[in-house]
Design an enzyme around this catalytic site. Structure first.
Site, mmCIF file in Angstrom:
data_model
loop_
_atom_site.group_PDB
_atom_site.id
_atom_site.type_symbol
_atom_site.label_atom_id
_atom_site.label_comp_id
_atom_site.label_asym_id
_atom_site.label_seq_id
_atom_site.Cartn_x
_atom_site.Cartn_y
_atom_site.Cartn_z
ATOM 1 N N GLU A 61 0.873 -1.182 0.000
ATOM 2 C CA GLU A 61 0.000 0.000 0.000
ATOM 3 C C GLU A 61 0.899 1.217 0.000
ATOM 4 O OE1 GLU A 61 -3.596 -2.010 -0.174
ATOM 5 O OE2 GLU A 61 -3.107 0.108 -0.357
ATOM 6 N N CYS A 92 -2.236 9.071 2.419
ATOM 7 C CA CYS A 92 -1.869 8.623 1.070
ATOM 8 C C CYS A 92 -3.010 8.866 0.097
ATOM 9 C CB CYS A 92 -1.480 7.166 1.089
ATOM 10 S SG CYS A 92 -2.838 6.101 1.494
HETATM 11 N N1 LIG Z 1 -1.330 3.301 0.508
HETATM 12 C C1 LIG Z 1 -1.512 3.495 1.786
HETATM 13 O O1 LIG Z 1 -2.430 2.928 2.419
HETATM 14 C C2 LIG Z 1 -0.585 4.404 2.535
HETATM 15 C C3 LIG Z 1 0.605 4.879 1.993
HETATM 16 N N2 LIG Z 1 1.417 5.735 2.721
HETATM 17 C C4 LIG Z 1 2.626 6.289 2.106
HETATM 18 O O2 LIG Z 1 3.732 6.293 3.047
HETATM 19 C C5 LIG Z 1 4.546 7.445 2.814
HETATM 20 C C6 LIG Z 1 4.707 8.215 4.094
HETATM 21 O O3 LIG Z 1 5.094 7.360 5.138
HETATM 22 P P1 LIG Z 1 6.621 7.188 5.466
HETATM 23 O O4 LIG Z 1 6.729 6.655 6.849
HETATM 24 O O5 LIG Z 1 7.404 8.391 5.105
HETATM 25 O O6 LIG Z 1 7.040 6.019 4.437
HETATM 26 P P2 LIG Z 1 8.372 5.163 4.443
HETATM 27 O O7 LIG Z 1 8.246 4.294 3.272
HETATM 28 O O8 LIG Z 1 9.593 6.007 4.589
HETATM 29 O O9 LIG Z 1 8.319 4.257 5.774
HETATM 30 C C7 LIG Z 1 7.224 3.424 5.997
HETATM 31 C C8 LIG Z 1 7.639 2.335 6.993
HETATM 32 O O10 LIG Z 1 8.606 1.503 6.374
HETATM 33 C C9 LIG Z 1 9.702 1.302 7.242
HETATM 34 N N3 LIG Z 1 10.866 0.924 6.439
HETATM 35 C C10 LIG Z 1 11.555 1.669 5.559
HETATM 36 N N4 LIG Z 1 12.557 0.938 5.020
HETATM 37 C C11 LIG Z 1 12.502 -0.303 5.589
HETATM 38 C C12 LIG Z 1 13.280 -1.515 5.492
HETATM 39 N N5 LIG Z 1 14.325 -1.615 4.670
HETATM 40 N N6 LIG Z 1 12.914 -2.586 6.252
HETATM 41 C C13 LIG Z 1 11.872 -2.512 7.093
HETATM 42 N N7 LIG Z 1 11.085 -1.403 7.248
HETATM 43 C C14 LIG Z 1 11.424 -0.318 6.498
HETATM 44 C C15 LIG Z 1 9.791 2.615 7.985
HETATM 45 O O11 LIG Z 1 10.559 2.457 9.169
HETATM 46 C C16 LIG Z 1 8.303 2.871 8.262
HETATM 47 O O12 LIG Z 1 7.921 2.088 9.366
HETATM 48 C C17 LIG Z 1 3.836 8.265 1.759
HETATM 49 O O13 LIG Z 1 4.392 8.008 0.495
HETATM 50 C C18 LIG Z 1 2.410 7.736 1.780
HETATM 51 O O14 LIG Z 1 1.760 7.885 0.554
HETATM 52 C C19 LIG Z 1 1.081 6.161 3.974
HETATM 53 C C20 LIG Z 1 -0.108 5.694 4.531
HETATM 54 C C21 LIG Z 1 -1.015 4.799 3.862
HETATM 55 C C1 LIG Z 2 -8.823 7.514 6.322
HETATM 56 C C2 LIG Z 2 -7.950 6.310 6.165
HETATM 57 C C3 LIG Z 2 -6.521 6.613 5.914
HETATM 58 C C4 LIG Z 2 -5.765 5.386 5.517
HETATM 59 C C5 LIG Z 2 -4.352 5.642 5.391
HETATM 60 C C6 LIG Z 2 -3.950 6.548 4.243
HETATM 61 O O1 LIG Z 2 -4.660 6.601 3.226
HETATM 62 O O2 LIG Z 2 -2.922 7.220 4.407
#
Ligand SMILES: NC(=O)C1=CN([C@@H]2O[C@H](COP(=O)(O)OP(=O)(O)OC[C@H]3O[C@@H](n4cnc5c(N)ncnc54)[C@H](O)[C@@H]3O)[C@@H](O)[C@H]2O)C=CC1
Ligand SMILES: CCCCCC(=O)O
Length: 486
Positions: free
Chosen positions: A254, A288
């Site tokens: 996701e 997101c």
């Molecule tokens: N599609 C969805 O449901 C969602 C997507 N996101 C996306 O997440 C991003 C924002 O969140 P961030 O925390 O900055 O994302 P991020 O990708 O930097 O980190 C997300 C998680 O992955 C972990 N992580 C990173 N590299 C790793 C590795 N090599 N091994 C294990 N864990 C690792 C981080 O510690 C954190 O817990 C945005 O791009 C947003 O769009 C956020 C919420 C929901």
């Molecule tokens: C309202 C629900 C949010 C789900 C997490 C996301 O889209 O970042």
């Protein structure tokens, strides 16, 4: 009452254990940078212990009855219901959630738990299908996949962690979960405490409080988990997919978004403005599925911009613990600097500013850019901040084409007075989810949640998650001896 700050330990094999690293990390309140608690990081060795505990516990957990698994889940629902206010307060302090957003997150979490009661029976169902072989009985079993590695981000840490954990557990799997450490309590420890209190056998859920700098890629490369459930950025998601692919593991990815909010030539502008302000600025845009581009037909453009800016100006910004606040703090300085850099770059490129925001401590008040070029970096970047980009479309057809002109495909929204046309156009938008006469931030436990293109792989939601987190097995039985042609 539980003091969640004391849960600053990993939960491994049913025990709360201090990390064994030499390194510690402070969990800060994003609004005032006060220290909520300090965590000693878990090590690679402790992560391995968690995977081995999960592997061992899963064997027995897979044999439990659906009723036993539902009993545990009902107890978890009770825990969250009884501790709701304390958890809302923790979400506000640890994640910068406004009271509004924290309550949305708790409600989503409870809905996820409640929905799990509807599919926990799926792994006890056996289906018989006819066979072409005389005397053969074909039985199709649905089995747990085994151990699931779960990784969640900082923005909806409680809900996005539970969205993997409770389906996994309901379907007889075991979990090793790593929340983003900056929200480690609400993204991990609270969930572990709830399941511990609920009577979940030890080892079925393990929560690791650590940083990637400490464990490297061990969450991804460990041979024990059969599936990696990752919610986070597309950049990291690609890495998860590559490593999982190389090791022939399943993934649930996701990832990022660039969700368009389209206002067609026949839309009700007042209603569209109401929806757009919510879908853009709830949780300061750190979602997101948040609106990342607003695309408005030229006939409605000036009216929309004027009314949108007027409403955005009134949004209360500041202390997330004030129930009136709508725009709270950005999660950390790195994300704040990314947002400020996007703003400065857009200004340098001459993008027109309809509303000038400003930084006040860790809060960024809303910015509104207008006459944005859909091909610009501003329009093509996932903002994850209270920054609105408004783009003018000459025709409805151009609006839909621009909506699709992005590498992402998570959510989308279309405002129109003709809902049949709206639904038809919704199917033309290459996204996992599209909402007619609503905004882009929606999720319900009985609908497919997920993205197309660079927004991810797979779907959450019942029944799609049942397919993701289980594996079909064919058992055939010869009721009479089989004759072979050789
Ligand atoms: N599609 C969805 O449901 C969602 C997507 N996101 C996306 O997440 C991003 C924002 O969140 P961030 O925390 O900055 O994302 P991020 O990708 O930097 O980190 C997300 C998680 O992955 C972990 N992580 C990173 N590299 C790793 C590795 N090599 N091994 C294990 N864990 C690792 C981080 O510690 C954190 O817990 C945005 O791009 C947003 O769009 C956020 C919420 C929901
Ligand atoms: C309202 C629900 C949010 C789900 C997490 C996301 O889209 O970042």
């Amino acid at each position: 009452m539980q003091r969640f700050e004391e849960l600053n330990k990993s939960f491994i094999n049913g025990e709360w254990v201090e990390g064994q690293s030499e390194c510690t990390s402070d969990i800060l309140n994003p609004y005032d940078n006060s220290v909520i608690t300090t965590v000693r990081l878990a090590t690679k060795k402790q992560l391995q212990e968690a995977f081995e505990a999960a592997q061992q516990a899963q064997k027995q957990w897979a044999k439990t009855t659906a009723e036993e698994r539902k009993r545990v889940i009902r107890n978890v629902i009770e825990y969250f219901t009884e501790n709701r206010e304390a958890i809302v307060s923790l979400l506000v302090r640890e994640t910068g959630s406004t009271v509004l957003k924290a309550n949305i997150e708790i409600d989503l979490t409870l809905a996820e738990l409640q929905e799990a009661l509807n599919y926990a029976d799926e792994i006890n169902k056996v289906r018989e299908v006819p066979s072409v072989v005389p005397g053969k009985i074909n039985r199709i079993y649905r089995l747990p996949i085994g151990v699931i590695a779960s990784i969640s981000p900082f923005n909806f840490p409680l809900y996005l962690s539970m969205r993997t954990i409770v389906p996994a557990i309901a379907l007889g799997n075991a979990v090793v979960h790593k929340p983003d450490l900056q929200v480690g309590l609400s993204g991990g420890s609270v969930i572990a405490k709830a399941f511990e209190e609920a009577g979940l056998p030890k080892g079925v859920l393990n929560v690791i409080l650590t940083e990637v700098a400490e464990i490297g890629d061990d969450m991804l490369t460990n041979p024990i988990p059969r599936l990696i459930s990752f919610t986070g950025s597309t950049a990291v998601g690609r890495k998860v997919g590559e490593i999982a692919g190389r090791n022939l593991k399943r993934v649930a990815l996701e990832l990022g978004g660039n969700s368009p909010f389209v206002v067609l030539s026949d839309a009700d502008v007042d209603k569209a403005v109401e929806a757009a302000v919510f879908g853009k600025f709830v949780h300061q845009g750190q979602i997101c599925m948040a609106i990342n581009r607003i695309i408005v037909h030229q006939d409605k453009y000036d009216e929309f911009v004027a009314k949108f800016v007027e409403k955005v100006k009134t949004l209360p910004c500041g202390d997330p613990s004030d129930p009136k606040t709508i725009v709270g703090p950005i999660i950390n300085e790195r994300q704040m600097q990314k947002a400020l850099q996007i703003i400065e770059e857009a200004k340098r490129e001459g993008v027109k500013v309809a509303l000038e925001g400003k930084r006040i401590g860790n809060v960024l008040t809303p910015y509104v850019f207008v006459d944005v070029d859909n091909a610009s970096k501003l329009a093509q970047t996932e903002l994850f901040a209270p920054i609105a980009s408004i783009i003018k479309a000459r025709t409805d057809e151009e609006a839909i084409a621009m909506a699709n002109d992005t590498e992402y495909g998570l959510s989308a929204a279309i405002f129109t007075s003709d809902i049949e046309k709206g639904e038809k156009l919704a199917l033309e938008i290459d996204s996992g989810m599209t909402h007619v006469n609503d905004q882009t931030v929606n999720c319900e436990p009985n609908t497919p949640f997920g993205g197309n293109k660079c927004s991810g792989v797979g779907r959450f939601g019942n029944p799609w998650i049942v397919e993701e987190f289980t594996i079909p097995k064919w058992v055939s039985v010869q009721k009479q001896s089989r004759e072979y042609p050789i």
